[in-house]
Scaffold this motif. Structure first.
Motif, PDB file in Angstrom:
ATOM      1  N   LEU A   1      39.801  40.166  31.497  1.00 24.78           N
ATOM      2  CA  LEU A   1      40.031  39.250  32.724  1.00 24.78           C
ATOM      3  C   LEU A   1      39.014  39.851  33.797  1.00 24.78           C
ATOM      4  O   LEU A   1      38.595  39.084  34.578  1.00 24.78           O
ATOM      5  N   ASN A   2      39.048  40.949  33.904  1.00 29.10           N
ATOM      6  CA  ASN A   2      38.270  41.706  35.125  1.00 29.10           C
ATOM      7  C   ASN A   2      36.791  41.300  34.867  1.00 29.10           C
ATOM      8  O   ASN A   2      36.123  41.143  36.105  1.00 29.10           O
ATOM      9  N   LYS A   3      36.414  41.163  33.848  1.00 31.65           N
ATOM     10  CA  LYS A   3      35.200  41.088  33.565  1.00 31.65           C
ATOM     11  C   LYS A   3      34.898  39.373  33.990  1.00 31.65           C
ATOM     12  O   LYS A   3      33.697  39.111  34.520  1.00 31.65           O
TER      13      LYS A   3
ATOM     14  N   ARG B   1      42.788  27.359  40.157  1.00 36.74           N
ATOM     15  CA  ARG B   1      44.265  27.500  39.366  1.00 36.74           C
ATOM     16  C   ARG B   1      43.923  28.805  38.523  1.00 36.74           C
ATOM     17  O   ARG B   1      44.756  29.810  38.169  1.00 36.74           O
ATOM     18  N   LYS B   2      42.732  28.910  37.848  1.00 35.44           N
ATOM     19  CA  LYS B   2      42.398  29.830  36.724  1.00 35.44           C
ATOM     20  C   LYS B   2      42.052  31.136  37.622  1.00 35.44           C
ATOM     21  O   LYS B   2      42.397  32.103  37.111  1.00 35.44           O
ATOM     22  N   LEU B   3      41.396  31.036  38.734  1.00 35.45           N
ATOM     23  CA  LEU B   3      41.055  32.136  39.463  1.00 35.45           C
ATOM     24  C   LEU B   3      42.572  32.834  40.016  1.00 35.45           C
ATOM     25  O   LEU B   3      42.446  33.965  39.847  1.00 35.45           O
ATOM     26  N   LYS B   4      43.427  32.063  40.458  1.00 35.13           N
ATOM     27  CA  LYS B   4      44.468  32.630  40.859  1.00 35.13           C
ATOM     28  C   LYS B   4      45.486  33.320  39.861  1.00 35.13           C
ATOM     29  O   LYS B   4      46.021  34.447  39.881  1.00 35.13           O
ATOM     30  N   ASN B   5      45.456  32.557  38.687  1.00 34.33           N
ATOM     31  CA  ASN B   5      46.071  33.165  37.322  1.00 34.33           C
ATOM     32  C   ASN B   5      45.392  34.548  37.153  1.00 34.33           C
ATOM     33  O   ASN B   5      46.300  35.457  36.725  1.00 34.33           O
ATOM     34  N   THR B   6      44.122  34.626  36.813  1.00 33.60           N
ATOM     35  CA  THR B   6      43.624  35.904  36.667  1.00 33.60           C
ATOM     36  C   THR B   6      43.880  36.881  37.574  1.00 33.60           C
ATOM     37  O   THR B   6      44.081  38.159  37.008  1.00 33.60           O
TER      38      THR B   6
END
Length: 722
Positions: A258-260, A306-311
């Protein structure tokens, strides 16, 4: 623009020219150098604490202490006011930004800097347009109610750092405080609590010995030394293969991935956001309807967001997972295990570890101690034009106005107190200009909103500062700190900063001020109490409580002025004219004097008219009604129209209305409207005695001989005189 206007604007932007020549005096220069250095020693740790209170990294407090003190001193009218980060403004900043961004995040920081620009522009506009009077809408009861509640909110917001616990922020502050206390009951980090108690003890002791001793700086220095000596932070860089449990390895692998992905997701969202805004702007010029391309880009942008916030949310949750390090055990592999999966019989190092950060090389920075300030970027903040997002600006406008007004009210109240002490002239509008420019200039160098500080201003004047040059010296010391001394602050415990904040705001809690407001005027006490309770209840949505407090104070003011005192006047035995009902005075059946104790405007004209008609109807033989205007400071169009109609109405039933002792501004309004001509100039008198003489003459039959309004009659009727 004429020369006079140019001269006025020149004076607005060059007030420093008044005190600059005074620096030629060596004694003044020496006093300012000492004052500036003393304030800087307090400002540096305080500013870092207040930045964290605002939800920003600690070093942004130093950025806010770099230029704003200097600019505020150059363009303000107060010579000793110390501008910079303050507790209440920091709290308001956090309250404004937390609903729209994650504390400490990149967007949060950008919005904080933009908020400083908005606050500065609003303050500068008020100052240049000479509209400092708008501050009066924030009544004293609203301010004392808000300040008392804000001090409690600020102090309780630091409890998690005092006890060394971490909890999720709840929708309302009181819920967060309760969760913090519940977590502290079970998980208090004793070392953190001990350092906080030590910091409190040092600052309280130094303050009792001598207020001039920089207790804050001493507490900071001692706790930094202790932090280094005991390895308070307990940081350890580990490889992923050091996680031994199956569950732990799975969690690590997932979050490393996820961090990557985080950088790529962030860049993708930024690109799509820019594309969408560009297409939206182009489409707006053609039509208000969304195009197909615009809708498609919007869907893609929202999906990426949304994907960025979830990550980010998943990574934040990952950093809260607690691990234990198993040192040894029979048939047990040493390594990190999640707390709920530590093998039976495993011997741990007695620490609770969490992931502090994921490094670029894939290693993890583990943390098992107390929290410290950490790495502070060396060097001065770079010049950068603040981001201006129209949507965010619209969301923050009410908060910016609240911060501008409350911040300035705090600053001007401090400046007035010092001006009274030094007998210097203070210009509120000029101070608005100074505060406004300091916020604007600061925003271009990554500062969040600032204001005048009570505690540091007190230190400044106590140290003997004579001119604004002391604040210039303070800024220079901050510059030296940013350039060369930041590594010394790495190990500063956040518990110490929390203690600094709590010590700074304890003086803001003043219950006596609310009690005093209640004794003076119960309505004011009620406004203060309601504002206090609403601020506590609504936190972090502080602007709601302020707005309700302002509206309530205005409504209660209107209520009080809607029914002002209407007095029927009689002659007192001492010869003066006084309220007949209070002193039990006799009134004349043919002449009645009515005094209205309040300005005559739209909200109370009906009340005045009803009172006049009621009191006139009580006397069947009444022939003259004298309206005493001594208590009327102004009259509006509604009031003037009512008086004209009332005069005509009473004349039709044989009752003559006479006007006495009206003030010049009211008489000017009557002349301009033609009221005097319509009523007749002969019915206006400067003194009540002149009106009575004329009325007695009109009534004839030596009416004044037996009239209770005659001085002679009043004295002769006094039992003590007869």
């Amino acid at each position: 623009m004429n020369i006079a206007n140019l001269a006025q604007y020149f004076r607005i932007f060059t007030p420093f020219l008044k005190w600059l020549p005074e620096l030629k005096n060596p004694a003044t220069l020496r006093a300012d150098l000492i004052g500036g250095l003393t304030v800087a020693l307090v400002l540096i740790p305080q500013s870092m604490a207040y930045a964290q209170l605002a939800g920003l990294p600690a070093y942004y407090g130093l950025y806010a202490s770099f230029l704003p003190p200097l600019v505020g001193a150059i363009f303000g009218s107060s010579r000793q006011l110390a501008t910079g980060p303050v507790a209440v403004v920091s709290l308001l900043t956090a309250a404004a930004l937390e609903p729209i961004a994650v504390s400490g995040g990149e967007s949060y920081i950008l919005y904080a800097i933009m908020l400083a620009l908005m606050v500065g522009i609003f303050q500068l506009m008020l100052g240049v347009l000479r509209l400092g009077v708008l501050i009066n809408f924030l009544s004293h009861p609203v301010v004392i109610g808000f300040t008392n509640a804000a001090a409690i909110i600020i102090a309780t917001s630091q409890l998690s750092k005092i006890f060394g616990v971490s909890v999720e922020k709840a929708p309302y502050h009181y819920e967060t405080v309760w969760n913090t206390l519940a977590a502290a009951w079970h998980d208090t980090y004793v070392t953190t609590l001990a350092i906080a108690i030590l910091a409190f003890a040092i600052m309280i002791t130094m303050k009792r010995i001598s207020p001039r001793i920089p207790g804050v700086l001493i507490a900071v220095a001692i706790t930094i030394v202790i932090s280094i000596a005991i390895d308070f932070e307990k940081i350890r860089v580990v490889e992923p293969n050091e996680f031994a449990g199956k569950g732990a390895r799975k969690v690590i692998a997932e979050n490393l991935a996820l961090n990557k992905d985080l950088t790529g997701l962030s860049e993708r969202f930024t690109v799509l956001d820019k594309k969408y805004k560009k297409v939206a702007a182009e489409q707006h010029h053609r039509s208000n309807k969304q195009s197909t391309k615009q809708r498609r880009l919007l869907r893609r942008r929202d999906k990426a967001e949304r994907k960025l916030k979830n990550t980010k949310s998943n990574l934040a949750a990952f950093k809260k997972i607690q691990f234990e390090y198993v040192v040894e055990g029979i048939d047990i592999k040493p390594g990190f295990y999640t707390r709920d999966a530590v093998p039976e019989g495993g011997v741990t190092d007695n620490n609770i570890w969490t992931v502090n950060d994921i490094n670029k090389d894939g290693t993890l920075r583990m943390h098992a101690g107390g929290k410290v300030v950490g790495q502070i970027p060396e060097g001065l903040p770079s010049f950068k034009v603040p981001t201006t997002d129209l949507n965010i600006v619209l969301q923050l406008i009410s908060s910016a106005i609240a911060i501008a007004l409350i911040g300035f009210m705090e600053a001007i109240s401090i400046a007035k107190a010092m001006a009274a002490r030094t007998r210097q002239r203070l210009d509120a509008n000029q101070e608005l200009v100074g505060q406004g420019i300091s916020n604007i200039v600061g925003s271009f160098f990554q500062s969040y909103p600032v204001s005048g500080s009570f505690s540091r201003s007190a230190v400044n004047i106590s140290a003997g500062a004579k001119t604004g040059f002391s604040s210039v010296v303070t800024s220079i010391v901050v510059v030296i700190t940013l350039l060369w001394l930041t590594p010394l602050l790495y190990h500063l415990p956040q518990a110490t900063l929390a203690a600094v904040i709590m010590m700074a705001v304890v003086g803001l809690v003043n219950v006596k001020s609310i009690k005093h407001a209640w004794r003076v005027q119960k309505h004011d006490g009620l406004v203060a109490l309601i504002t206090f309770l609403l601020t506590l209840a609504f936190a972090p949505h502080l602007d709601r409580a302020i707005m309700i407090g302002v509206i309530l104070s205005l409504m209660l003011y209107l209520y009080r002025t809607m029914k002002p005192r209407v007095a029927v006047i009689g002659r007192h035995p001492d010869g003066s004219l006084r309220d007949a009902s209070i002193y039990g005075l006799e009134t004349c059946p043919n002449i009645s004097i009515i005094r209205f104790d309040g300005s005559l405007y739209f909200a109370n004209t009906s009340y005045f008219e009803d009172e006049v008609l009621r009191r006139s109807a009580e006397k069947e033989e009444l022939k003259y009604l004298i309206v005493d205007g001594q208590g009327i400071n102004e009259v509006d169009a509604t009031g003037e129209e009512m008086l004209l109609a009332l005069t005509g109405r009473l004349r039709k039933v044989g009752l003559t209305v006479v006007f006495v002792r009206f003030k010049r501004q009211v008489m000017d309004a009557f002349r301009n409207s033609g009221f005097i001509e319509c009523v007749g100039p002969e019915f206006f008198y400067r003194r009540t005695e002149f009106a009575l003489d004329a009325i007695w003459k009109e009534l004839g039959d030596n009416h004044e001989v037996d009239c209770s309004l005659n001085v002679v009659c009043a004295i002769s009727s006094d039992p003590e005189k007869s």
